[in-house]
Design an enzyme around this catalytic site. Structure first.
Site, PDB file in Angstrom:
ATOM      1  N   GLY A  24       0.800  -1.331  -0.126  1.00  0.00           N
ATOM      2  CA  GLY A  24       0.006  -0.168   0.032  1.00  0.00           C
ATOM      3  C   GLY A  24       0.922   1.313  -0.029  1.00  0.00           C
ATOM      4  N   HIS A  25       0.087   2.468   0.118  1.00  0.00           N
ATOM      5  CA  HIS A  25       0.799   3.829  -0.171  1.00  0.00           C
ATOM      6  C   HIS A  25       1.643   3.919   1.184  1.00  0.00           C
ATOM      7  CE1 HIS A  25      -3.084   4.454   1.837  1.00  0.00           C
ATOM      8  NE2 HIS A  25      -2.392   5.413   2.530  1.00  0.00           N
ATOM      9  N   ASN A  26       2.708   4.621   0.912  1.00  0.00           N
ATOM     10  CA  ASN A  26       3.647   5.122   1.882  1.00  0.00           C
ATOM     11  C   ASN A  26       4.503   4.076   2.634  1.00  0.00           C
ATOM     12  OD1 ASN A  26       2.692   7.547   1.440  1.00  0.00           O
ATOM     13  ND2 ASN A  26       1.168   7.695   3.164  1.00  0.00           N
ATOM     14  N   VAL A  27       4.139   2.939   2.370  1.00  0.00           N
ATOM     15  CA  VAL A  27       4.876   1.647   3.176  1.00  0.00           C
ATOM     16  C   VAL A  27       6.366   1.907   2.718  1.00  0.00           C
ATOM     17  CG1 VAL A  27       5.197  -0.964   2.989  1.00  0.00           C
ATOM     18  CG2 VAL A  27       2.790  -0.029   2.977  1.00  0.00           C
TER      19      VAL A  27
ATOM     20  N   SER B  13       1.117   2.863   5.104  1.00  0.00           N
ATOM     21  CA  SER B  13       2.273   3.770   6.079  1.00  0.00           C
ATOM     22  C   SER B  13       2.663   2.565   7.026  1.00  0.00           C
ATOM     23  CB  SER B  13       1.371   4.545   6.775  1.00  0.00           C
ATOM     24  OG  SER B  13       0.858   5.707   6.157  1.00  0.00           O
TER      25      SER B  13
END
Length: 366
Positions: free
Chosen positions: A261-264, A281
């Site tokens: 997912g995003h920001n991982v 995240s």
């Protein structure tokens, strides 16, 4: 590729026994391998006695240290001090890779501002956007699309049907299997008032009056950054970050159907097996192994050297070096005790029922 037994042994940094001049044209399981002839033969992979039982006299094989090639009537053998490591070298030696012709195919659509490195090979119907940089010796298969400002390092291998979004940055020796998508938008939405999800997180289950809510998209302004020697499996997806980039460290290997997912942030030399899902995240440390179908909730920190067994669900921080299993994730030894206790439950229920009957009879007798 055709190598002699001696050349192959030297390439694998392994010991060779017997006739080193025999030509090797490939490798197969012992049952599929016959004796060598004047043209050479196929190498049998027999790195354990149970496989060596199927060897045919006059053949050639890879054996484990301590096995006796004379006992199997072999013409030549290579000894594997660490069999799977030798397998890695052997398969690398004989893997021809995908058929991507040198040069740029005439059907490829490449923006005039893109930079294509020396000796790169670009297949049919590839689309490369503005200001893209493709490194030296990269090979890009058919129907790949690469968005504007993306930078792909040297010696990349991008298989057919891959989608790489704008501003994605990848290091050298990237491997991407067919159908993977790198740099799609993150799954980020917000409601004008507190959403049901936010309410449940605050109250841990209690609901007030349920009201209508409308989701508003949060756009993804970040990108994806991949280190050197990263591999990404077929149909895996890596979302771009909201503001900062989603990042994957050097040497990390990502299996088919993995979702990041995003920001991982994923560290160095991790293994993420098939159907792993990492929510937005979260931070995954170095050398972490997540087995198949492991799920990591959002905003979770998983420490260095953690190993999570298959189908583990991680909802809270995991300290460095821990081995976890189960849903929710607990220490593996704790989960094994839980499983043992669960198997005992039917017997405990029967014992409890008999005890209740005994107590009832004693009470009835007064």
């Amino acid at each position: 590729m055709v190598l002699t037994m001696g050349e192959l042994a030297r390439a694998l940094d392994a010991q060779c026994w017997g006739d080193q001049s025999i030509r090797v044209s490939g490798a197969a399981e012992p049952a599929m391998v016959g004796p060598v002839d004047a043209h050479g033969g196929t190498l049998a992979l027999a790195m354990a006695p149970k496989y060596a039982e199927m060897l045919k006299p006059g053949s050639i094989a890879i054996l484990a240290q301590g096995m006796d090639p004379d006992a199997y009537g072999l013409k030549a053998a290579i000894f594997a001090p660490r069999p799977r490591l030798v397998m890695a070298g052997l398969t690398r030696a004989f893997d021809p890779g995908p058929d991507i012709a040198p040069g740029i195919h005439p059907t490829a659509v490449i923006d005039s501002s893109a930079t294509i490195g020396q000796d790169a090979a670009i297949g049919p119907f590839v689309v490369i956007g503005a200001h893209v940089q493709i490194g030296q010796g990269a090979r890009i298969g058919a129907h790949v699309s690469i968005g504007r400002n993306a930078r792909i390092g040297a010696m990349a291998l991008i298989h057919p049907g891959v989608r790489i979004g704008h501003d994605v940055v990848a290091g050298d020796r990237l491997i991407v299997q067919p159908g993977a998508t790198i740099g799609g938008d993150g799954f980020s939405f917000v409601t004008p008032e507190e959403s049901g999800i936010e309410e449940i997180r605050r109250t841990l289950g209690a609901r007030a009056e349920v009201t209508q809510q409308h989701w508003t998209r949060i756009h993804s302004l970040g990108a994806v950054e991949l280190g050197h020697d990263v591999e990404i499996g077929a149909n895996a997806t890596i979302d771009r970050g909201t503001i900062r980039s989603t990042r994957v460290g050097d040497g990390t290997k990502i299996d088919n159907l993995v979702m990041i997912g995003h920001n991982v942030v994923v560290g160095r030399d991790c293994l993420l097996c098939s159907q792993v899902g990492i929510a937005g995240s979260s931070v995954i440390g170095d050398r972490v192994v997540l087995a198949g179908q492991v799920g990591v909730s959002d905003n979770i920190h998983v420490g260095n050297d953690v190993i999570a067994g298959g189908a583990t669900k991680i909802y809270s921080r995991v300290p460095a070096g821990r081995v976890v299993l189960g849903n929710p994730a607990v220490k593996m030894e704790t989960q094994m005790e839980i499983q043992k206790a669960m198997r005992r439950l039917p017997r405990f229920a029967q014992q409890l029922s008999k005890l209740q009957e005994t107590v009832t009879r004693l009470l009835e007798k007064g």
